[in-house]
Design an enzyme around this catalytic site. Structure first.
Site, mmCIF file in Angstrom:
data_model
loop_
_atom_site.group_PDB
_atom_site.id
_atom_site.type_symbol
_atom_site.label_atom_id
_atom_site.label_comp_id
_atom_site.label_asym_id
_atom_site.label_seq_id
_atom_site.Cartn_x
_atom_site.Cartn_y
_atom_site.Cartn_z
ATOM 1 N N THR A 106 0.902 -1.144 0.000
ATOM 2 C CA THR A 106 0.000 0.000 0.000
ATOM 3 C C THR A 106 0.934 1.184 0.000
ATOM 4 O O THR A 106 2.012 1.097 0.569
ATOM 5 C CB THR A 106 -0.829 0.029 1.302
ATOM 6 O OG1 THR A 106 -1.604 -1.145 1.397
ATOM 7 C CG2 THR A 106 -1.741 1.250 1.356
ATOM 8 N N ARG A 111 -13.265 -7.463 -2.940
ATOM 9 C CA ARG A 111 -12.749 -7.204 -1.599
ATOM 10 C C ARG A 111 -12.231 -5.775 -1.494
ATOM 11 O O ARG A 111 -11.485 -5.306 -2.351
ATOM 12 C CB ARG A 111 -11.626 -8.183 -1.261
ATOM 13 C CG ARG A 111 -10.972 -7.937 0.112
ATOM 14 C CD ARG A 111 -9.670 -7.146 -0.003
ATOM 15 N NE ARG A 111 -8.975 -7.059 1.294
ATOM 16 C CZ ARG A 111 -7.853 -6.379 1.486
ATOM 17 N NH1 ARG A 111 -7.285 -5.746 0.491
ATOM 18 N NH2 ARG A 111 -7.297 -6.326 2.672
ATOM 19 N N VAL A 112 -12.622 -5.078 -0.454
ATOM 20 C CA VAL A 112 -12.120 -3.736 -0.193
ATOM 21 C C VAL A 112 -11.421 -3.760 1.162
ATOM 22 O O VAL A 112 -12.009 -4.201 2.155
ATOM 23 C CB VAL A 112 -13.256 -2.702 -0.189
ATOM 24 C CG1 VAL A 112 -12.725 -1.318 0.174
ATOM 25 C CG2 VAL A 112 -13.941 -2.657 -1.555
ATOM 26 N N GLY A 113 -10.186 -3.310 1.188
ATOM 27 C CA GLY A 113 -9.435 -3.256 2.438
ATOM 28 C C GLY A 113 -9.593 -1.915 3.126
ATOM 29 O O GLY A 113 -10.555 -1.185 2.879
ATOM 30 N N ASP A 114 -8.640 -1.581 3.985
ATOM 31 C CA ASP A 114 -8.784 -0.363 4.784
ATOM 32 C C ASP A 114 -8.403 0.906 4.034
ATOM 33 O O ASP A 114 -8.884 1.988 4.373
ATOM 34 C CB ASP A 114 -7.947 -0.470 6.064
ATOM 35 C CG ASP A 114 -6.448 -0.601 5.756
ATOM 36 O OD1 ASP A 114 -6.097 -1.320 4.801
ATOM 37 O OD2 ASP A 114 -5.647 0.034 6.454
ATOM 38 N N THR A 133 -0.965 0.995 6.445
ATOM 39 C CA THR A 133 -0.693 -0.099 5.506
ATOM 40 C C THR A 133 -0.625 -1.375 6.324
ATOM 41 O O THR A 133 -0.156 -1.363 7.454
ATOM 42 C CB THR A 133 0.632 0.112 4.761
ATOM 43 O OG1 THR A 133 0.943 -1.096 4.048
ATOM 44 C CG2 THR A 133 1.786 0.427 5.704
ATOM 45 N N GLY A 134 -1.122 -2.447 5.771
ATOM 46 C CA GLY A 134 -1.052 -3.688 6.530
ATOM 47 C C GLY A 134 -2.188 -4.591 6.178
ATOM 48 O O GLY A 134 -2.826 -4.434 5.132
ATOM 49 N N GLY A 158 -5.383 -5.136 6.017
ATOM 50 C CA GLY A 158 -6.434 -4.131 6.097
ATOM 51 C C GLY A 158 -7.623 -4.487 6.955
ATOM 52 O O GLY A 158 -8.211 -3.613 7.601
#
Lengths: 340, 340
Positions: free
Chosen positions: A206, A234-237, A257-258, A260
């Site tokens: 990210t 899929r949607v992350g943070d 970042t990570g 999510g």
């Protein structure tokens, strides 16, 4: 001048902080030329934002300029170089937020804008919405491209050999795991990739930037291709305001970042803002607390960059490394990947 | 027993609180039969959740049972009765969260699951992800339907005459506004609907529930069709963890309704959690602060329901009315729409 060193917290007078993802960055696979490529992009991103602020520009323009550089660098998992979904598709996410009026814009699941962060800004400026996703977001991009100065490209533009190889390896490992266990093992990481594979060099790719300008206004931007082999949709943070991105002049600007999913469940970037607002913590104390108290509740790993309106900054992670850098008022640049 | 009264804050021993949206609910258009329909659904939702908790069931099961009832009621803008996008399509969003391990699941832009809240739960329980959107979410629903007990239906199932009429009116007003001003007027509400039209009776339709069980575990669920005439791909606060939905046993469970974009920018439900955690506020004080301090920064209007692990609850809004109700341990039900 470029100084590389162990970077955790910094003193005053930072202008812009960037990250290029945190994760199990393999020292073996990160060859000298790749390390140079990674660091050069960080420095170029920092200088792009710094130039804007030096000329009296705003922190929002600065974080966008910085993130654009990192999106264009194929070594980072955002824009060109984005990792692929399980079905081999590009689905990128990005968000921007400015701390004065708390305006924000975000896009998820997009594949047609060269710099996803510029679409996030266009959504902020040309709609009454904060978040557009999927087909609707792509269509809006095409509609607003001319007015908003968006660079429309073919999805192929984002594809790299590395991303294709990473997906291939992921799918092989997945099919092997299925043969043995019948289903995906559950665990800390999305899609069980951690369990299947040796570190790929950029697990949690990210990119992000936080900045403060002469008016002490802060802003944040984050952009990502997501996780290797993620489920379509899929949607992350990263594009979620409060999770992977947040900015408020009363507190700080944050980009995460990570893995999510954990960052969503703890609303990490808004939590950082709350710690400053209600506990009176410094950005350094805030970063400490996030990794020592907040994230351990769900077990998430990753990294976080913070900057406050006085130019105090923090760059923190609980992984092997995080691509990161900071530029100060006087133009001094620091970049780092590992602890030492 | 059903008692209707001005409801703002409540004492102890609440088990479940629900809302059916806050907005400019017109007293003229809300005829007696429609009011009865609205209140009956609220009571049915409350009793569905109460029955589960009374038998020793969990708060997550309770909020899902309650929200399913409201999704099935065509008078509410969620599930059947959802409002339509600008292009006349169904794009529903939902989220669930439980406060023990902070597990959460959410879906956005879906059109094939009878009860979107059950898909949110399936994403929580059958993936490593928190949020799936659009086509990917619909495909996952179909794949997991049998295992997760999802009821797959044709998008036509969700369509109601009222929703079609509301969209028609919106598009007419929009075209009129465009003729006069050349572009959509900007302002407080999504798609400028507030500027174009007289109150439609359910501007900010969203349904939600928060509950606490015998173990003092809290949970929250929210579900919505979005806003009338929204841009395709637009995602509001409902499915975003921390914005429209949050739950944490250490603080409270929260579900919001309103002009979602403002609730995203202030991360309202996570902010509520922070106020309890860091300021030691009661849920009543928290609700006060959200509407007196947090939301005025961006100008958002809407409503919020809160419950803490001790059964203290709050139902607050800054609009003309909010469909809402609470059920207590002893089975007493209160429902209300306006202040009095």
């Amino acid at each position: 001048m470029v100084v590389s060193s162990k970077l955790a917290f910094g003193g005053r007078d930072a202008v812009l902080v960037v990250h290029g993802g945190a994760g199990a960055i393999s020292r073996v696979k990160l060859t000298k030329p790749r390390e140079k490529e990674a660091r050069d992009a960080l420095e170029q991103a920092l200088r792009a934002g710094h130039t804007i602020i030096k000329k009296g520009g705003g922190s929002l323009d600065a974080v966008i300029a910085a993130v654009k550089v990192l999106e264009d660098a194929p070594i980072y998992n955002a824009g060109r170089g984005s990792c692929l979904t399980r079905t081999g598709k590009i689905e990128m996410d990005a968000a921007v937020m400015e701390g004065t009026a708390l305006h924000a814009g975000a896009a998820a699941g997009i594949n047609c804008v060269k710099n996803p962060v510029t679409l996030a800004r266009a959504i902020m400026e040309h709609t009454h919405h904060v978040l557009l996703v999927g087909k609707g977001a792509n269509r809006f991009a095409q509609k607003v491209a001319k007015k908003a100065g968006l660079d429309i490209v073919d999805p192929d533009y984002f594809m790299t050999k590395t991303a294709e190889k990473n997906l291939e390896r992921f799918l092989k490992a997945l099919s092997k795991a299925k043969k043995h266990g019948g289903r995906r093992p559950s665990g800390l990481t999305a899609d069980g990739e951690e369990q299947h594979e040796k570190p790929l060099g950029k697990k949690h790719g990210t990119v992000g930037a936080v900045a403060v300008d002469h008016h002490h206004h802060v802003a944040a931007a984050t952009s990502t291709g997501g996780t290797v082999g993620k489920d379509p949709g899929r949607v992350g943070d990263s594009p979620l305001i409060g999770s992977g991105t947040y900015a408020d002049n009363e507190t700080l600007a944050a980009s995460a970042t990570g893995y999510g999913e954990h960052f969503i469940r703890s609303a990490v970037c808004h939590e950082a803002s709350s710690l400053v607002r209600y506990k009176g913590m410094t950005v350094a104390q805030t970063a400490d607390r996030i990794f020592n108290v907040t994230l351990p509740r769900t077990g998430g790993d990753g990294g976080l960059i913070l900057i406050d309106p006085q130019g105090n900054y923090a760059m923190r992670y609980n992984t092997i490394g995080m691509y990161r850098g900071v530029i100060f008022k006087d133009g001094t640049v620091l970049t780092a990947i590992y602890d030492s």
